[in-house]
Design an enzyme around this catalytic site. Structure first.
Site, mmCIF file in Angstrom:
data_model
loop_
_atom_site.group_PDB
_atom_site.id
_atom_site.type_symbol
_atom_site.label_atom_id
_atom_site.label_comp_id
_atom_site.label_asym_id
_atom_site.label_seq_id
_atom_site.Cartn_x
_atom_site.Cartn_y
_atom_site.Cartn_z
ATOM 1 N N LYS A 176 0.856 -1.190 0.000
ATOM 2 C CA LYS A 176 0.000 0.000 0.000
ATOM 3 C C LYS A 176 0.888 1.234 0.000
ATOM 4 O O LYS A 176 2.037 1.172 0.451
ATOM 5 C CB LYS A 176 -0.864 0.016 1.274
ATOM 6 C CG LYS A 176 -2.121 0.837 1.126
ATOM 7 C CD LYS A 176 -3.258 0.017 0.535
ATOM 8 C CE LYS A 176 -4.449 0.868 0.213
ATOM 9 N NZ LYS A 176 -5.621 0.049 -0.128
ATOM 10 N N ASP A 204 -6.889 4.290 -4.678
ATOM 11 C CA ASP A 204 -7.524 4.192 -3.361
ATOM 12 C C ASP A 204 -8.170 5.568 -3.161
ATOM 13 O O ASP A 204 -8.371 6.301 -4.135
ATOM 14 C CB ASP A 204 -6.471 3.866 -2.281
ATOM 15 C CG ASP A 204 -7.101 3.433 -0.956
ATOM 16 O OD1 ASP A 204 -7.475 2.260 -0.828
ATOM 17 O OD2 ASP A 204 -7.225 4.275 -0.039
HETATM 18 O O1 2IT Z 1 -8.044 -1.314 -0.662
HETATM 19 C C1 2IT Z 1 -7.980 -1.857 -1.776
HETATM 20 O O2 2IT Z 1 -8.124 -3.076 -1.913
HETATM 21 C C2 2IT Z 1 -7.707 -1.010 -2.934
HETATM 22 N N1 2IT Z 1 -7.574 0.194 -2.773
HETATM 23 C C3 2IT Z 1 -7.566 -1.603 -4.295
HETATM 24 C C4 2IT Z 1 -6.180 -2.113 -4.484
HETATM 25 C C5 2IT Z 1 -5.874 -2.642 -5.860
HETATM 26 O O3 2IT Z 1 -4.704 -3.007 -6.048
HETATM 27 O O4 2IT Z 1 -6.743 -2.715 -6.726
#
Ligand code: 2IT
Length: 445
Positions: free
Chosen positions: A124, A164
């Site tokens: 993340k 996100d």
């Molecule tokens: O919290 C999440 O799962 C997302 N923001 C999507 C992450 C993604 O790699 O599609």
């Protein structure tokens, strides 16, 4: 292993990292029994290894705003765990973002991605940059400056970011464009891309759609039909939009959306063009929902309030972590809520979650409920690797079967003696077992 001891040690090591410690605690307390039944976990120090990210990148992002002033933000990427596949997870642009939040999100992502059945590890990232009120040019320059630093650390088989909060199709375009310029490779090292350059159909809708498929599965366990049920949604961004769209398509009645300024109650239901209008509201960049009442005068705006005081059958937090607290939970329970499903990551505080479970209410944790977003990102990665594009029907079909599979895993590990399904426990154990076994198989690394 005494979970309490590990938690105390973590608190001492990472003081003040509240969200991170909360997320770790919620997982550890639910997997403790299973952990202790498998001596190989303890022997391999799986928990001690799992709670610390593989690595964290923190970097300064310097850019110039429209008035010619130099701006400084912080950028992050947490590569949490890659035991089952490349790091995968979104980038968040929000003024509140700090290391605790990025770590909590990366930790959750590791388990979520394990649940999707696809080979993706957890990661993340993001920045404390706030897109609110910024021009498109400013957003682009910020994204380019952010990528100038991050590009070396990501790649299609290394780490694949996505969107996100605050990062949608426009931002992904700018980020990926700069990545490509620097890497000189068209590798698809981002998901949530535009359809013209490697994006997947249904990815924009996927988080909300997946959440509703999961809710339908939950209700099915008791033979309850979603048709005609009232739904409270918080937020009005991409995730709230997808959830409102699918809920209304399934015949449920969405009566609220919300923003930082307050919430909208629409007694006629938010469907059809009103769902499209959510996109317009968002694109104004002002981060407010109040203009909805001018457009639809039958609705009411409640300034500074959250929608959880309304009497509804289903509550779907779709905004940000800890947006639904103990008081909100008490209110929802008093009003006879049937199902609470977190579409935001860790949308409920621990106290709220405990209350729902105590009252045997259908409660779906974010890492299961919202996994359809990243799962569809995984499908985008597959399409990029094969240099093809699936139809919307193909992607949606796969998404539906993935959500059903996640639900099955939750039931397998979360069903209690009285028949109640503890989805939080089920999701945590299912995700943990997969990651733990992969870590053991790959040795001490
Ligand atoms: O919290 C999440 O799962 C997302 N923001 C999507 C992450 C993604 O790699 O599609």
């Amino acid at each position: 292993m005494k979970v309490n001891e590990l938690l105390l040690a973590l608190e001492a090591k990472h003081p003040g990292e509240q969200e991170y410690l909360q997320a770790v605690k919620e997982v550890l307390t639910t997997i403790e029994d299973v952990y202790n039944q498998h001596p190989e976990f303890e022997k391999n120090k799986i928990l001690e290894r799992l709670v610390e990210p593989d690595r964290i990148f923190t970097f300064r992002v310097t850019w110039v705003d429209d008035r010619g002033n130099i701006q400084v933000n912080i950028g992050y990427r947490v590569q949490f765990n890659n035991a089952i596949g490349p790091y995968k997870g979104g980038i968040r642009f929000h003024s509140s973002l700090n290391i605790s939040t990025v770590k909590f999100l990366g930790f959750e992502q590791t388990f979520k991605n394990a649940l999707t059945t696809l080979p993706m590890g957890g990661g993340k990232g993001g920045s404390d940059f706030s897109p609110r009120g910024k021009s498109s040019g400013e957003i682009m320059r910020f994204c380019q400056a952010f990528m100038l630093e991050l590009w070396r650390n990501i790649g299609p088989d290394t780490d694949v970011p996505a969107g996100d909060l605050g990062v949608g199709a426009r931002e992904i375009g700018y980020l990926y464009g700069m990545y490509k310029k620097l890497a000189r490779k068209n590798t698809g090292t981002f998901t949530g891309k535009g359809l013209e350059y490697g994006g997947s159909l249904v990815r924009p809708e996927a988080t909300g759609f997946g959440a509703l498929y999961f809710v339908v599965e939950m209700l099915n366990t008791k033979g309850i039909d979603i048709k005609g049920k009232t739904v409270a949604i918080s937020g009005f961004g991409n995730v709230a939009w997808g959830a409102a769209l699918k809920a209304s398509q399934l015949g449920a009645k969405v009566v609220t959306i919300s923003g930082p300024d307050g919430y909208i109650y629409d007694p006629d239901g938010i469907s059809g063009e009103k769902v499209d209008y959510m996109l317009e509201l968002r694109s104004s960049g002002l981060d407010i929902v109040e203009p909805y009442i001018e457009q639809y005068p039958n609705s009411v705006f409640h300034r500074g309030k959250k929608p959880w005081g309304e009497k509804v059958d289903i509550a779907l937090p779709c905004a940000i972590q800890n947006e639904l607290n103990k008081d909100d939970a008490e209110q929802l329970i008093a009003n006879g809520v049937l199902c609470v499903a977190e579409v935001s990551n860790m949308g409920c505080t621990t106290e709220a979650t405990d209350l729902f479970i105590e009252h045997n209410i259908f409660y779906g944790p974010g890492k299961a409920v919202n996994a359809g977003g990243v799962a569809t990102s995984g499908l985008e990665m597959s399409q990029n690797a094969m240099h093809i594009q699936w139809t919307a029907e193909e992607v949606d079909q796969r998404l539906q079967s993935i959500m059903k599979n996640i639900h099955d895993q939750c039931v397998k590990y979360g069903k209690t003696e009285n028949g109640y399904i503890n989805y939080a426990k089920g999701a945590n154990i299912a995700g943990f077992m997969k990651v733990a076994r992969a870590m053991i198989a790959q040795g001490v690394i």
